[in-house]
Design a protein around this motif. Structure first.
Motif, PDB file in Angstrom:
ATOM      1  N   VAL A   1       0.839  -1.193   0.000  1.00 53.23           N
ATOM      2  CA  VAL A   1       0.000   0.000   0.000  1.00 53.23           C
ATOM      3  C   VAL A   1       0.879   1.250   0.000  1.00 53.23           C
ATOM      4  O   VAL A   1       1.744   1.408   0.868  1.00 53.23           O
ATOM      5  N   VAL A   2       0.661   2.114  -0.980  1.00 52.96           N
ATOM      6  CA  VAL A   2       1.402   3.378  -1.084  1.00 52.96           C
ATOM      7  C   VAL A   2       0.393   4.525  -1.155  1.00 52.96           C
ATOM      8  O   VAL A   2      -0.812   4.317  -1.292  1.00 52.96           O
ATOM      9  N   GLU A   3       0.907   5.754  -1.047  1.00 48.87           N
ATOM     10  CA  GLU A   3       0.004   6.907  -0.972  1.00 48.87           C
ATOM     11  C   GLU A   3      -0.247   7.597  -2.312  1.00 48.87           C
ATOM     12  O   GLU A   3      -1.217   8.323  -2.457  1.00 48.87           O
ATOM     13  N   ARG A   4       0.631   7.384  -3.307  1.00 46.24           N
ATOM     14  CA  ARG A   4       0.480   8.099  -4.573  1.00 46.24           C
ATOM     15  C   ARG A   4       0.754   7.175  -5.753  1.00 46.24           C
ATOM     16  O   ARG A   4       1.481   6.191  -5.635  1.00 46.24           O
ATOM     17  N   ASP A   5       0.196   7.548  -6.915  1.00 49.38           N
ATOM     18  CA  ASP A   5       0.427   6.775  -8.133  1.00 49.38           C
ATOM     19  C   ASP A   5       1.907   6.733  -8.489  1.00 49.38           C
ATOM     20  O   ASP A   5       2.409   5.707  -8.978  1.00 49.38           O
ATOM     21  N   ALA A   6       2.621   7.844  -8.240  1.00 46.20           N
ATOM     22  CA  ALA A   6       4.057   7.878  -8.536  1.00 46.20           C
ATOM     23  C   ALA A   6       4.808   6.857  -7.699  1.00 46.20           C
ATOM     24  O   ALA A   6       5.777   6.242  -8.159  1.00 46.20           O
ATOM     25  N   HIS A   7       4.360   6.660  -6.454  1.00 44.87           N
ATOM     26  CA  HIS A   7       5.004   5.675  -5.576  1.00 44.87           C
ATOM     27  C   HIS A   7       4.763   4.259  -6.098  1.00 44.87           C
ATOM     28  O   HIS A   7       5.623   3.380  -5.978  1.00 44.87           O
ATOM     29  N   LYS A   8       3.592   4.048  -6.678  1.00 46.81           N
ATOM     30  CA  LYS A   8       3.270   2.731  -7.247  1.00 46.81           C
ATOM     31  C   LYS A   8       4.263   2.380  -8.340  1.00 46.81           C
ATOM     32  O   LYS A   8       4.760   1.249  -8.403  1.00 46.81           O
ATOM     33  N   GLY A   9       4.582   3.366  -9.188  1.00 52.24           N
ATOM     34  CA  GLY A   9       5.556   3.130 -10.248  1.00 52.24           C
ATOM     35  C   GLY A   9       6.931   2.803  -9.694  1.00 52.24           C
ATOM     36  O   GLY A   9       7.662   1.983 -10.254  1.00 52.24           O
ATOM     37  N   MET A  10       7.306   3.449  -8.578  1.00 55.60           N
ATOM     38  CA  MET A  10       8.609   3.163  -7.959  1.00 55.60           C
ATOM     39  C   MET A  10       8.697   1.708  -7.502  1.00 55.60           C
ATOM     40  O   MET A  10       9.726   1.058  -7.644  1.00 55.60           O
TER      41      MET A  10
ATOM     42  N   VAL B   1      -2.898   1.948  -4.275  1.00 53.30           N
ATOM     43  CA  VAL B   1      -2.768   3.338  -3.844  1.00 53.30           C
ATOM     44  C   VAL B   1      -3.904   3.672  -2.881  1.00 53.30           C
ATOM     45  O   VAL B   1      -5.075   3.497  -3.208  1.00 53.30           O
ATOM     46  N   ARG B   2      -3.547   4.134  -1.684  1.00 51.54           N
ATOM     47  CA  ARG B   2      -4.523   4.580  -0.684  1.00 51.54           C
ATOM     48  C   ARG B   2      -4.043   5.935  -0.170  1.00 51.54           C
ATOM     49  O   ARG B   2      -3.251   6.019   0.759  1.00 51.54           O
ATOM     50  N   SER B   3      -4.519   6.984  -0.790  1.00 47.20           N
ATOM     51  CA  SER B   3      -4.067   8.326  -0.456  1.00 47.20           C
ATOM     52  C   SER B   3      -4.363   8.666   1.006  1.00 47.20           C
ATOM     53  O   SER B   3      -5.481   8.468   1.487  1.00 47.20           O
ATOM     54  N   GLY B   4      -3.332   9.154   1.714  1.00 46.97           N
ATOM     55  CA  GLY B   4      -3.503   9.616   3.092  1.00 46.97           C
ATOM     56  C   GLY B   4      -3.667   8.545   4.139  1.00 46.97           C
ATOM     57  O   GLY B   4      -4.017   8.834   5.289  1.00 46.97           O
ATOM     58  N   TRP B   5      -3.368   7.282   3.810  1.00 44.45           N
ATOM     59  CA  TRP B   5      -3.608   6.204   4.776  1.00 44.45           C
ATOM     60  C   TRP B   5      -2.808   6.381   6.063  1.00 44.45           C
ATOM     61  O   TRP B   5      -3.276   6.036   7.156  1.00 44.45           O
ATOM     62  N   ALA B   6      -1.593   6.932   5.953  1.00 45.34           N
ATOM     63  CA  ALA B   6      -0.721   7.036   7.131  1.00 45.34           C
ATOM     64  C   ALA B   6      -1.193   8.083   8.125  1.00 45.34           C
ATOM     65  O   ALA B   6      -0.680   8.148   9.253  1.00 45.34           O
ATOM     66  N   ASP B   7      -2.158   8.933   7.733  1.00 44.65           N
ATOM     67  CA  ASP B   7      -2.682   9.942   8.646  1.00 44.65           C
ATOM     68  C   ASP B   7      -4.164   9.711   8.918  1.00 44.65           C
ATOM     69  O   ASP B   7      -4.889  10.639   9.242  1.00 44.65           O
ATOM     70  N   ASP B   8      -4.582   8.464   8.773  1.00 45.11           N
ATOM     71  CA  ASP B   8      -5.990   8.102   8.960  1.00 45.11           C
ATOM     72  C   ASP B   8      -6.075   6.979   9.992  1.00 45.11           C
ATOM     73  O   ASP B   8      -5.621   5.859   9.744  1.00 45.11           O
ATOM     74  N   GLU B   9      -6.623   7.286  11.158  1.00 49.66           N
ATOM     75  CA  GLU B   9      -6.666   6.305  12.244  1.00 49.66           C
ATOM     76  C   GLU B   9      -7.429   5.039  11.853  1.00 49.66           C
ATOM     77  O   GLU B   9      -7.054   3.933  12.217  1.00 49.66           O
ATOM     78  N   ALA B  10      -8.510   5.197  11.086  1.00 44.11           N
ATOM     79  CA  ALA B  10      -9.297   4.030  10.673  1.00 44.11           C
ATOM     80  C   ALA B  10      -8.485   3.119   9.765  1.00 44.11           C
ATOM     81  O   ALA B  10      -8.514   1.883   9.900  1.00 44.11           O
TER      82      ALA B  10
END
Length: 315
Positions: free
Chosen positions: A253-262, A298-307
């Protein structure tokens, strides 16, 4: 590898009277990248905590168990205490550290030999509160082999004595077997006299499913280096045992599409290598064949989401 449930009567089952046994929880704490996970693996004699050069690799409370003679050490590796980031993930990691300290019998405070930074001081402050004042804290000066002149350590140790009434001062290298054996001998008298909590051959109380996610995350961090931001994780979607074969489906799980490519890399080569190296480590760890399938989501903002943190298994 044995992953049993706690067994209060384990000492008696091994033929040792409960009155002759010691067992205690030993926390390993310190700022990120001082070698806590390497130390835990050396103390246990088996890889139970992942390591990489990326700071803040450890994100969970990892338990490693070592039974020597009448003594059972239950080591708890904690995330590096976060002093520079305020996202929900970092707050979660700090709660894990502080909660762990309240539960243990002994604290191993790990620093780099000859160094004491502001971040080290912030971690030490956690152990100077009223609630922890009576817990024995041992100062572990790790990475001793990187010190050019050993004579420089003595004045540093004298300065450390002024910072806190440490129960012991232990210069060592976590990569040297003799230093690890010496540390076990130093810690043993601080363990309470009580029955063992686990079977004699137990190495960790974490599940195979959890260890699989951690090993995949280790390969992810090692093979992406500084390219991939800290905010990525691994979730096990399916874990099925078929005799000696484990079928594992996992999502990175990453936060951005660019990270997915990495993570995927050119032609999917990096993702294939992450999967291949993780599978090989898992087969060694689990002593059986592993079929591993990886996806990147890609899950944007997951690291700052308690749920999201709770759904991904963060305590």
């Amino acid at each position: 590898m044995t992953l049993p449930d706690p067994l209060p009567a384990a000492a008696e089952a091994a033929g040792l009277p409960a009155t002759d046994t010691r067992c205690g929880l030993v926390a390993i704490v310190g700022r990120p990248n001082v070698g806590k996970s390497t130390l835990l693996n050396a103390l246990v004699g088996q890889k139970v905590s992942i390591t990489s050069d990326k700071a803040q690799t450890t994100r969970h409370r990892i338990t490693g168990i070592r039974t020597e003679g009448p003594n059972q050490f239950v080591f708890v590796d904690t995330p590096g205490f976060q002093t520079r980031h305020t996202a929900a993930l970092n707050r979660n990691l700090n709660r894990t550290v502080t909660a762990t300290l309240m539960d243990v019998d002994v604290i191993l405070f790990v620093v780099e030999a000859g160094k004491f930074t502001l971040d080290d001081a912030k971690v030490l402050a956690l152990m100077q509160g009223e609630a922890l004042r009576d817990k024995p804290v041992l100062l572990l000066a790790n990475k001793l082999d990187s010190v050019q002149r050993r004579t420089d350590i003595l004045p540093w140790l004298q300065a450390m004595q002024q910072r806190h009434p440490f129960a012991e001062y232990v210069p060592l290298s976590a990569r040297k077997a003799a230093d690890i054996e010496r540390l076990l001998g130093i810690v043993a008298p601080y363990l309470p006299e009580q029955p063992w909590l686990h079977e004699e051959d137990a190495l960790t109380d974490r599940s195979e499913r959890f260890l699989a996610s951690e090993l995949i995350r280790e390969k992810l961090f090692r093979l992406t280096g500084d390219e991939l931001p800290y905010s990525s994780t691994v979730v096990i979607d399916r874990y099925v045992e078929e005799g000696q074969l484990r079928r594992i489906d996992a999502s990175i799980v990453v936060e951005r599409d660019a990270h997915k490519g990495m993570v995927i890399g050119a032609g999917g080569e990096r993702l294939k290598r992450i999967g291949s190296e993780a599978r090989q480590d898992l087969e060694r760890l689990l002593d059986g064949r592993v079929h591993l399938e990886l996806w990147v989501k890609v899950r944007s903002g997951w690291a700052d989401d308690e749920a999201h943190l709770r759904s991904y298994g963060y305590e």
